[in-house]
Design a protein around this motif. Structure first.
Motif, PDB file in Angstrom:
ATOM      1  N   SER A  42       0.810  -1.219   0.000  1.00  0.00           N
ATOM      2  CA  SER A  42       0.000   0.000   0.000  1.00  0.00           C
ATOM      3  C   SER A  42       0.845   1.272   0.000  1.00  0.00           C
ATOM      4  N   ILE A  76      -3.333  -9.293   2.530  1.00  0.00           N
ATOM      5  CA  ILE A  76      -3.461  -7.998   3.189  1.00  0.00           C
ATOM      6  C   ILE A  76      -4.417  -8.130   4.365  1.00  0.00           C
ATOM      7  N   GLN A  79      -9.522  -6.119   7.148  1.00  0.00           N
ATOM      8  CA  GLN A  79     -10.331  -4.910   7.082  1.00  0.00           C
ATOM      9  C   GLN A  79     -10.045  -4.074   5.842  1.00  0.00           C
ATOM     10  N   ARG A  80      -8.949  -4.369   5.132  1.00  0.00           N
ATOM     11  CA  ARG A  80      -8.604  -3.610   3.936  1.00  0.00           C
ATOM     12  C   ARG A  80      -9.049  -4.289   2.637  1.00  0.00           C
ATOM     13  N   SER A  82     -11.921  -4.674   1.385  1.00  0.00           N
ATOM     14  CA  SER A  82     -12.957  -3.938   0.654  1.00  0.00           C
ATOM     15  C   SER A  82     -12.371  -2.844  -0.226  1.00  0.00           C
ATOM     16  N   THR A  83     -11.120  -2.448   0.025  1.00  0.00           N
ATOM     17  CA  THR A  83     -10.490  -1.400  -0.790  1.00  0.00           C
ATOM     18  C   THR A  83      -9.911  -1.931  -2.098  1.00  0.00           C
ATOM     19  N   ASP A 108      -9.720  -5.758  13.496  1.00  0.00           N
ATOM     20  CA  ASP A 108     -10.306  -5.263  12.262  1.00  0.00           C
ATOM     21  C   ASP A 108     -11.513  -4.358  12.475  1.00  0.00           C
ATOM     22  N   GLN A 127     -17.450  -8.039  -1.163  1.00  0.00           N
ATOM     23  CA  GLN A 127     -16.628  -6.828  -1.240  1.00  0.00           C
ATOM     24  C   GLN A 127     -15.872  -6.749  -2.561  1.00  0.00           C
TER      25      GLN A 127
END
Length: 259
Positions: A42, A76, A79-80, A82-83, A108, A127
């Motif tokens: 990221s 990853i 919680q990330r 969905s990005t 998370d 997601q």
């Protein structure tokens, strides 16, 4: 024209998004067998440690990494996930996507759908907007880094794999084998809760025959209770700074609580 290894296996183009403890080992082991690896994080390609790239992987942006590949491995934080959907927007439907993440609400943040019983990987599919396979989530980072064995080794540890599409199952199980572990098909994505944290097969370092016996004993309602119990003990013993507790401590604890 595809490239092939000396064993006659197809060399795949693989993107690995995330180079934490699991991602680093994936890079190391999959480049060993000749796969062409692109890695991204990221923070940008310039921040990726040169040691990770020493085996031949290439650092790039996430947007570039997913272009023209056969497989995308998501390593990853849960919680990330969905990005990632915008990054996968132009990826062909036939590209295999494998998720390695696990849901821990204390880390998370609570996700309402999962808290009321939705299977973690079904939430991930929503997601991402595409099918996935689930693999490498049920082995600790340290075990994954040091306990890989050649096929046929009597003490080879098994890793569960869940998938719906035949291509996802085939590719994920092949890659698990190539990282040094026995792939064990755990069923559909709807049944992938059996390899979530708290399950008898989650980070307990079982051999294939042991996993076959343990998997059906998983009790869905008890998984979150057992997950949080072990997470609390690890937190109390090691503190927040120690995200990868010693295998000699964690495996016996997991077996005691999860099995």
């Amino acid at each position: 024209m595809f490239k092939y290894s000396s064993e006659g296996n197809k060399i795949m183009k693989i993107a690995i998004l995330g180079i934490g403890n699991i991602g680093k080992t994936l890079v190391r082991e999959l480049t060993k067998v000749g796969h062409e690896i692109k890695v991204a994080n990221s923070r940008g390609p310039e921040t990726i440690d040169a040691q990770i790239l020493a085996s031949g992987a290439r650092a790039t942006t996430a947007e570039d990494a997913v272009k023209g590949v056969d497989v995308i491995i998501l390593s990853i934080p849960f919680q990330r996930l969905s990005t990632v959907r915008p990054i996968l927007g132009g990826v062909p439907e036939e590209t295999v996507v494998i998720d390695t993440a696990n849901y821990y609400p204390a880390r998370d943040g609570a996700i309402d759908a999962i808290e009321v019983g939705q299977v973690e990987s079904l939430w991930v599919i929503e997601q991402l907007g595409r099918p996935i396979a689930k693999a490498w989530n049920a082995i600790g980072a340290r075990s994954f880094a040091i306990y890989g064995k050649a096929p046929g080794s009597p003490d080879r540890i098994a890793i569960p794999v869940s998938a719906d599409r035949p291509v996802d199952k085939e590719v994920a199980m092949r890659l698990v084998d190539e990282t040094g572990f026995d792939p064990f098909y755990a069923g559909s994505i709807a049944e992938s809760w059996r390899q979530q944290p708290g399950s008898p097969v989650y980070c307990t370092d079982l051999k294939k025959e042991e996993m076959a016996a343990a998997l059906p004993t998983a009790e869905k309602a008890r998984l979150p209770i057992r997950r949080d119990l072990v997470a609390g003990v690890a937190q109390e013993r090691f503190g927040a700074a120690k995200s990868n507790p010693d295998t000699d401590f964690l495996i016996p604890l997991n077996r005691l609580v999860f099995m």
